[in-house]
Design a protein around this motif. Structure first.
Motif, PDB file in Angstrom:
ATOM      1  N   SER A 162      -5.880  -1.417 -16.459  1.00  7.30           N
ATOM      2  CA  SER A 162      -5.466  -1.730 -15.097  1.00  7.30           C
ATOM      3  C   SER A 162      -6.471  -1.083 -14.148  1.00  7.30           C
ATOM      4  CB  SER A 162      -4.058  -1.198 -14.856  1.00  7.30           C
ATOM      5  OG  SER A 162      -3.693  -1.361 -13.498  1.00  7.30           O
ATOM      6  N   HIS A 208      -7.471  -0.062 -10.287  1.00  2.00           N
ATOM      7  CA  HIS A 208      -7.033   0.160  -8.910  1.00  2.00           C
ATOM      8  C   HIS A 208      -8.238   0.572  -8.076  1.00  2.00           C
ATOM      9  CE1 HIS A 208      -4.736   2.669  -5.756  1.00  2.00           C
ATOM     10  NE2 HIS A 208      -4.726   1.396  -5.407  1.00  2.00           N
ATOM     11  N   LYS A 251      -4.012  -2.648  -2.254  1.00  5.33           N
ATOM     12  CA  LYS A 251      -2.609  -2.633  -2.681  1.00  5.33           C
ATOM     13  C   LYS A 251      -2.390  -3.351  -4.005  1.00  5.33           C
ATOM     14  CE  LYS A 251      -0.676  -2.309   1.986  1.00  5.33           C
ATOM     15  NZ  LYS A 251       0.219  -2.934   3.003  1.00  5.33           N
ATOM     16  N   ASN A 273      -3.352  -4.195  -7.866  1.00  8.77           N
ATOM     17  CA  ASN A 273      -4.038  -3.769  -9.083  1.00  8.77           C
ATOM     18  C   ASN A 273      -4.414  -4.984  -9.909  1.00  8.77           C
ATOM     19  OD1 ASN A 273      -3.511  -1.183  -8.260  1.00  8.77           O
ATOM     20  ND2 ASN A 273      -2.647  -0.511 -10.200  1.00  8.77           N
ATOM     21  N   HIS A 291       0.478  -2.375  -6.282  1.00 16.66           N
ATOM     22  CA  HIS A 291       0.517  -0.947  -6.580  1.00 16.66           C
ATOM     23  C   HIS A 291       1.740  -0.323  -5.902  1.00 16.66           C
ATOM     24  CE1 HIS A 291      -1.282   2.839  -7.798  1.00 16.66           C
ATOM     25  NE2 HIS A 291      -1.072   3.321  -6.587  1.00 16.66           N
ATOM     26  N   TYR A 298      -5.549   3.250 -17.486  1.00 14.94           N
ATOM     27  CA  TYR A 298      -5.427   3.115 -16.039  1.00 14.94           C
ATOM     28  C   TYR A 298      -6.727   3.627 -15.437  1.00 14.94           C
ATOM     29  CZ  TYR A 298      -3.656   3.821 -11.268  1.00 14.94           C
ATOM     30  OH  TYR A 298      -3.471   3.785  -9.901  1.00 14.94           O
ATOM     31  N   HIS A 348      -8.996   4.041 -12.083  1.00 13.72           N
ATOM     32  CA  HIS A 348      -8.751   4.033 -10.644  1.00 13.72           C
ATOM     33  C   HIS A 348      -9.802   4.848  -9.905  1.00 13.72           C
ATOM     34  CE1 HIS A 348      -6.694   8.068 -11.104  1.00 13.72           C
ATOM     35  NE2 HIS A 348      -6.539   7.578 -12.324  1.00 13.72           N
TER      36      HIS A 348
END
Length: 238
Positions: free
Chosen positions: A143, A145, A150, A152, A182, A209, A211
Motif C-alpha cells: 500500500s 501513501h 487522502k 492510498n 486513508h 505499508y 509511506h
C-alpha cells in the motif's frame, strides 16, 4: 521529454558547436524536471547516456563498430565486413573526443542533482511489514501513501530475477489493484485481512505499508523510488 539518440554524438554532422546545442537543449529539459522533483525517466535516461560515453571512451571497439567507417575488405566466406580503423589523430576522431569530454562535464552535475533528489525521497520513505510475513515474500502487496494525499494506492507485486554474465538481479513487476481512502478505519492490518478474504491464491501474503511524509510526483518520482526501495528491503530481509 526530449531525448538523445543512443549514438547522438557520432551521428549526423560531427560539429562540436551543433552537438553542444543539442546536448544543452536536452539538459535544460532534464533540469526543468528535476526542479519539480520529477526523477524518472529523466535520471535513468541521463545515466544511460553518461555510461554510454564512458564505455565509448574506454572501449574504442565500440566506437569503431558504431562510427560509419571506411570499408577495406569483404570476407565473403564468413559473410561479414571488416573495416579500416579510424586512427587517433583523424579529424573526425578529434571532434568526437571533444564532444564526449564536453558532454561528460555537463552531464555529471545533472546526475549528481538527480541522485541528491533520489536520496532525499528515499530518506522520507518508510516501509513497514504488516502482520506475520511468509517465508518467501517475493509475491504480495504493498500500500502506497503519498504525503498528504487522502487516497492510498494498493499494488500487487511479483519479484523477477534476471541475469547477466556476472550476477543475478532482482526486479519487481507491479499492478494497481485498488485505491482506498486513508483513515483510522482503513489501517494496514485491516487492508491485509481484506486482501486475504478476497484473494485465496495468497493465503498469507506479504503485505507492506510504504509511506512518505512529503507529497511527491507519483509516477515520475515516488512510485519508482518506492519500487527500488522495496526490492532492496525485501532482498536484505530475506
Amino acid at each position: 521529454m526530449k531525448s538523445l539518440g543512443v549514438n547522438w554524438f557520432i551521428e549526423g554532422t560531427l560539429d562540436f558547436e551543433y552537438k553542444k546545442y543539442v546536448l544543452l537543449d536536452y539538459l535544460q529539459e532534464i533540469n526543468r524536471h528535476f526542479d519539480k522533483s520529477k526523477l524518472y525517466p529523466n535520471l535513468s535516461d541521463l545515466v544511460f547516456h553518461y555510461n554510454n560515453l564512458i564505455s565509448f571512451k574506454q572501449n574504442k571497439v565500440t566506437l569503431q563498430n558504431a562510427f560509419p567507417q571506411r570499408l577495406t575488405e569483404a570476407d565473403i566466406a564468413a559473410v561479414k565486413l571488416t573495416y579500416k580503423k579510424i586512427v587517433e589523430d583523424d579529424n573526425s576522431m578529434q571532434e568526437i573526443e571533444q564532444i564526449i569530454t564536453y558532454a561528460m562535464t555537463k552531464m555529471n552535475p545533472a546526475i549528481q542533482t538527480g541522485h541528491e533528489i533520489y536520496n532525499f525521497v528515499e530518506s522520507r520513505l518508510n516501509i513497514d511489514p504488516v502482520g506475520i510475513m511468509p517465508l518467501l515474500p517475493y509475491d504480495g502487496y504493498f500500500s502506497l501513501h503519498n504525503g498528504k494525499d487522502k487516497i492510498n494506492l494498493l499494488y500487487e507485486y511479483h519479484f523477477t530475477i534476471f541475469e547477466d554474465k556476472n550476477d543475478k538481479y532482482r526486479g519487481i513487476n507491479i499492478q494497481l489493484i485498488d485505491t482506498y481512502e486513508h483513515s483510522l478505519i482503513n489501517t494496514p492490518e485491516a487492508i491485509k485481512l481484506n486482501l486475504i478474504r478476497k484473494n485465496k491464491h495468497l493465503p498469507n501474503p506479504a503485505v507492506y505499508y510504504v509511506h512518505s511524509d512529503i507529497t511527491f510526483p507519483l509516477e515520475q518520482t515516488l512510485l519508482p523510488v518506492a519500487k527500488r526501495c522495496l526490492v532492496k528491503y525485501i532482498s536484505d530481509a530475506a
